[in-house]
Design a protein around this motif. Structure first.
Motif, mmCIF file in Angstrom:
data_model
loop_
_atom_site.group_PDB
_atom_site.id
_atom_site.type_symbol
_atom_site.label_atom_id
_atom_site.label_comp_id
_atom_site.label_asym_id
_atom_site.label_seq_id
_atom_site.Cartn_x
_atom_site.Cartn_y
_atom_site.Cartn_z
ATOM 1 N N LYS A 37 0.822 -1.211 0.000
ATOM 2 C CA LYS A 37 0.000 0.000 0.000
ATOM 3 C C LYS A 37 0.856 1.261 0.000
ATOM 4 N N ARG A 38 2.025 1.196 0.631
ATOM 5 C CA ARG A 38 2.865 2.397 0.732
ATOM 6 C C ARG A 38 3.473 2.795 -0.607
ATOM 7 N N HIS A 39 3.868 1.826 -1.419
ATOM 8 C CA HIS A 39 4.515 2.195 -2.686
ATOM 9 C C HIS A 39 3.526 2.391 -3.832
ATOM 10 N N TYR A 40 2.309 1.912 -3.692
ATOM 11 C CA TYR A 40 1.333 1.983 -4.784
ATOM 12 C C TYR A 40 1.060 3.425 -5.267
#
Length: 167
Positions: A37-40
């Protein structure tokens, strides 16, 4: 020719986002677990900025098409073939997010028989070839590098998720 090709690629992306959203809802109903979720948001931003940069560089420098358009167009068509072969091989499991349905089997058909992440290869080639077609060299180089960094992060996340949840 520029606007026609650009509209084709942007339309493809928008359709793919719709398919991904449908597949995401289906996967969540099946108990999917999301990773990365953090890099999306960075991946989404990179793709949007790619098109902005491509349009800007092409408009500002107006270099026209590459001296070898048939070669680059052929490579782009082959890349699209790999991309859609990958997406269709994954079917309802394909998504723009890393969603893993617990206890499912890894898909090993289509290009996944030979290449671990064929869609990422196709995207990397597109991000290089599309700007190259119109001599947008800065966009080609910058976004190839940005994509490589993000894909390395994503592949690590995806591999960890698949190892944890799939057979």
């Amino acid at each position: 020719m520029f606007w026609t090709i650009l509209i084709i690629f942007i339309t493809q992306r928008l359709i793919e986002l719709g398919v991904a959203k449908r597949n995401e809802k289906n996967a969540i109903k099946q108990g999917a677990v999301e990773y990365g979720k953090r890099h999306y948001p960075f991946i989404v931003a990179m793709h949007v900025l790619f098109f902005i940069s491509f349009i800007w560089e092409t408009a500002v420098f107006q270099r026209g098409m590459t001296p070898f358009p048939a070669l680059v167009l052929t490579a782009l068509v082959l890349t699209q073939g790999l991309r859609y072969w990958s997406l269709f091989s994954l079917g309802r499991c394909w998504n723009t997010k890393v969603l893993v349905i617990p206890k499912t089997d890894l898909i090993r058909k289509g290009p996944y028989q030979w290449i671990r992440h064929p869609n990422y290869l196709a995207v990397a080639l597109e991000l290089f070839l599309l700007p190259l077609l119109f001599q947008a060299y800065l966009t080609a180089v910058l976004f190839t590098v940005f994509n490589a960094v993000l894909i390395l992060i994503r592949i690590r996340v995806e591999e960890r998720a698949l190892k944890e949840w799939c057979h």
